[in-house]
Motif scaffolding. Structure first.
Motif, PDB file in Angstrom:
ATOM      1  N   TYR A 222      49.727  44.131  38.056  1.00  9.97           N
ATOM      2  CA  TYR A 222      48.188  43.990  37.819  1.00  9.97           C
ATOM      3  C   TYR A 222      47.296  45.055  38.329  1.00  9.97           C
ATOM      4  O   TYR A 222      46.244  45.271  37.723  1.00  9.97           O
ATOM      5  CB  TYR A 222      47.708  42.524  38.728  1.00  9.97           C
ATOM      6  N   GLU A 223      47.717  45.539  39.525  1.00  8.76           N
ATOM      7  CA  GLU A 223      46.571  46.613  40.190  1.00  8.76           C
ATOM      8  C   GLU A 223      46.836  47.730  39.016  1.00  8.76           C
ATOM      9  O   GLU A 223      45.628  48.390  39.025  1.00  8.76           O
ATOM     10  CB  GLU A 223      47.458  47.007  41.549  1.00  8.76           C
ATOM     11  N   VAL A 224      47.907  48.213  38.576  1.00  3.50           N
ATOM     12  CA  VAL A 224      48.026  49.208  38.066  1.00  3.50           C
ATOM     13  C   VAL A 224      47.181  49.032  36.485  1.00  3.50           C
ATOM     14  O   VAL A 224      46.366  50.066  36.054  1.00  3.50           O
ATOM     15  CB  VAL A 224      49.535  49.617  37.175  1.00  3.50           C
TER      16      VAL A 224
ATOM     17  N   PHE B 158      45.886  38.380  31.727  1.00  5.75           N
ATOM     18  CA  PHE B 158      44.635  38.593  30.693  1.00  5.75           C
ATOM     19  C   PHE B 158      43.460  38.816  31.354  1.00  5.75           C
ATOM     20  O   PHE B 158      42.912  39.737  30.972  1.00  5.75           O
ATOM     21  CB  PHE B 158      44.782  37.130  29.781  1.00  5.75           C
ATOM     22  N   GLN B 159      42.933  38.402  32.348  1.00  5.94           N
ATOM     23  CA  GLN B 159      42.079  38.807  33.204  1.00  5.94           C
ATOM     24  C   GLN B 159      42.035  40.334  33.575  1.00  5.94           C
ATOM     25  O   GLN B 159      40.865  40.912  33.405  1.00  5.94           O
ATOM     26  CB  GLN B 159      41.727  38.017  34.533  1.00  5.94           C
ATOM     27  N   VAL B 160      43.195  40.897  33.828  1.00  8.39           N
ATOM     28  CA  VAL B 160      43.032  42.213  34.276  1.00  8.39           C
ATOM     29  C   VAL B 160      43.147  43.060  33.285  1.00  8.39           C
ATOM     30  O   VAL B 160      43.184  44.428  33.299  1.00  8.39           O
ATOM     31  CB  VAL B 160      44.160  42.635  35.284  1.00  8.39           C
ATOM     32  N   GLY B 161      43.123  42.446  31.841  1.00  9.15           N
ATOM     33  CA  GLY B 161      43.058  43.332  30.730  1.00  9.15           C
ATOM     34  C   GLY B 161      44.665  43.520  29.833  1.00  9.15           C
ATOM     35  O   GLY B 161      44.671  44.450  29.019  1.00  9.15           O
ATOM     36  N   GLY B 162      45.735  42.647  30.208  1.00  3.76           N
ATOM     37  CA  GLY B 162      46.781  42.684  29.470  1.00  3.76           C
ATOM     38  C   GLY B 162      46.464  42.161  28.319  1.00  3.76           C
ATOM     39  O   GLY B 162      45.582  41.292  28.013  1.00  3.76           O
TER      40      GLY B 162
END
Ligand SMILES: Nc1ncnc2c1ncn2[C@@H]1O[C@H](COP(=O)(O)OP(=O)(O)OP(=O)(O)O)[C@@H](O)[C@H]1O
Ligand SMILES: [Mg+2]
Length: 369
Positions: free
Chosen positions: A68-70, A101-105
């Motif tokens: 997630y962080e990456v 999805f929130q982090v942009g996946g």
């Protein structure tokens, strides 16, 4: 950026478990992809900066930096934010899809990996990416064409101005030196020539200003003026064209507008010219100009009872060269409404219409605040 014609795509796999890396590496290289592998989030961020891949398969559970962080860091960086990220998660892990999805996946693949599923999900993302790149290319081409058109408009109006100057000087000489040899009809015609060429000079001047790029075009003047008066003058000129039929023209008085008078004149002139042209085959032609009040906003309108058109076919009317009528029946090039729209938008306004086949057309417009 990679040339996807030469290879199928450049994929970076990030996973701290070497067996997983090996498995995916074998699967994807067999499919013809170029595959790179790294064992940690930190390494991934470094590699991506040096040579961005087309797609990243990113494990979620990793020591130090987790997936997630990456992903968040990639999305925060302008140079890497457009690289699609597919998350990898083990079935027995608590995997938070919403966070992913929130982090942009853009997608996720669960372990144990199934060959077909991996390939389909990877293909989907690479196809999307390819479409996005093509769209970006098309946009760039369109921007270029727009600039060329603007330059063309600039050039044409500039050249027309030169020719018109010659015509004007000759009209001047004719009237000064040979005026007395002309009878009344001749003098009247000369006066029409003079007025028409004066109007043409005004139009060319305004088109020349309009052809400058929008960003340079910030100097439109915003003055309040008597739009009814402008319409009256245009209609007087059009009356010369309204020869065969007596047309009823109703002009509401004391209608004011705020904006660039020269440009607005061109816009309204085009709308009235259309109203006149498309009522030429109507039994009792009638054209009306006026204003309405709609939610604190002044809406101007030009209405006619002419041939109208099918509004379902009118989607592109404001695009240059789009016409709904045959040239033989109603001559024209299809530039008028595109110019009108551009002028109205320069003023922060909007334009729309209402029409019915054989019952007439109304164009409504505003000039913003
Ligand atoms: N008042 C109207 N009544 C019916 N159809 C109209 C009217 N105004 C516009 N249209 C339709 O929209 C098309 C585009 O209008 P536009 O003014 O851009 O072009 P034009 O009048 O055909 O040519 P130009 O204005 O360049 O001489 C017209 O060809 C016609 O089909
Ligand atoms: Mg027109």
């Amino acid at each position: 950026m990679n040339n996807r014609n030469e290879k199928k795509g450049d994929i970076l796999i990030v996973d701290d478990i070497p067996e997983n890396l090996q498995l995916l590496f074998t699967m994807l290289t067999k499919q013809g992809y170029e595959v790179r592998r790294v064992l940690s989030g930190k390494q991934a961020l470094n590699v991506v900066k040096v040579e961005p891949p087309d797609l990243i398969l990113l494990d979620i559970r990793m020591p130090e930096l987790d997936g997630y962080e990456v992903c968040q860091r990639l999305k925060a960086d302008e140079t890497t934010q457009n690289i699609p990220v597919i998350f990898l998660s083990a079935l027995n892990e608590t995997f938070d899809k919403v966070t992913a999805f929130q982090v942009g996946g853009v997608d996720y693949i669960s372990k144990p990996f199934q060959l077909q599923e991996v390939i389909i999900r990877v293909e989907n993302q690479l196809n999307l990416l390819e479409m996005q790149r093509k769209l970006e290319e098309k946009n760039k081409e369109l921007e270029l064409v727009n600039k060329e058109l603007e330059a063309f408009g600039y050039r044409v109006s500039h050249d027309l101005r030169n020719h018109l100057n010659v015509i004007n000087s000759i009209i001047y000489l004719l009237s000064k030196k040979h005026g007395e040899k002309l009878d009344n009809v001749g003098l009247k015609n000369l006066k029409i020539l003079e007025d028409e060429s004066e109007r043409m000079a005004e139009i060319i001047e305004d088109l020349w200003r309009l052809s400058e790029s929008k960003s340079n075009y910030l100097d439109i003047s915003l003055e309040s003026f008597d739009l009814s008066g402008v319409v009256r003058k245009i209609v007087d000129r059009l009356k010369i064209k309204m020869k065969e039929k007596e047309k009823i023209v109703i002009i509401e008085s004391d209608v004011y507008a705020t904006g660039d008078e020269g440009l607005i004149k061109i816009a309204v002139e085009n709308l009235l010219d259309n109203a006149n042209k498309f009522t030429n085959k109507t039994e009792q032609p009638r054209i009306e100009f006026g204003q309405l009040q709609q939610q604190d906003q002044t809406v101007y309108f030009v209405k006619d009872n002419g041939v109208g058109f099918d509004t379902k076919k009118g989607n592109n009317l404001f695009t240059p060269f789009q016409r709904l009528h045959q040239e033989q029946e109603f001559p024209g090039t299809g530039i008028g409404l595109a110019t009108v729209k551009r002028i109205i938008e320069l003023h922060g306004g909007e334009i729309w219409y209402d029409a019915k086949v054989n019952q007439g057309t109304t164009f409504y417009f505003t000039f913003g605040e």
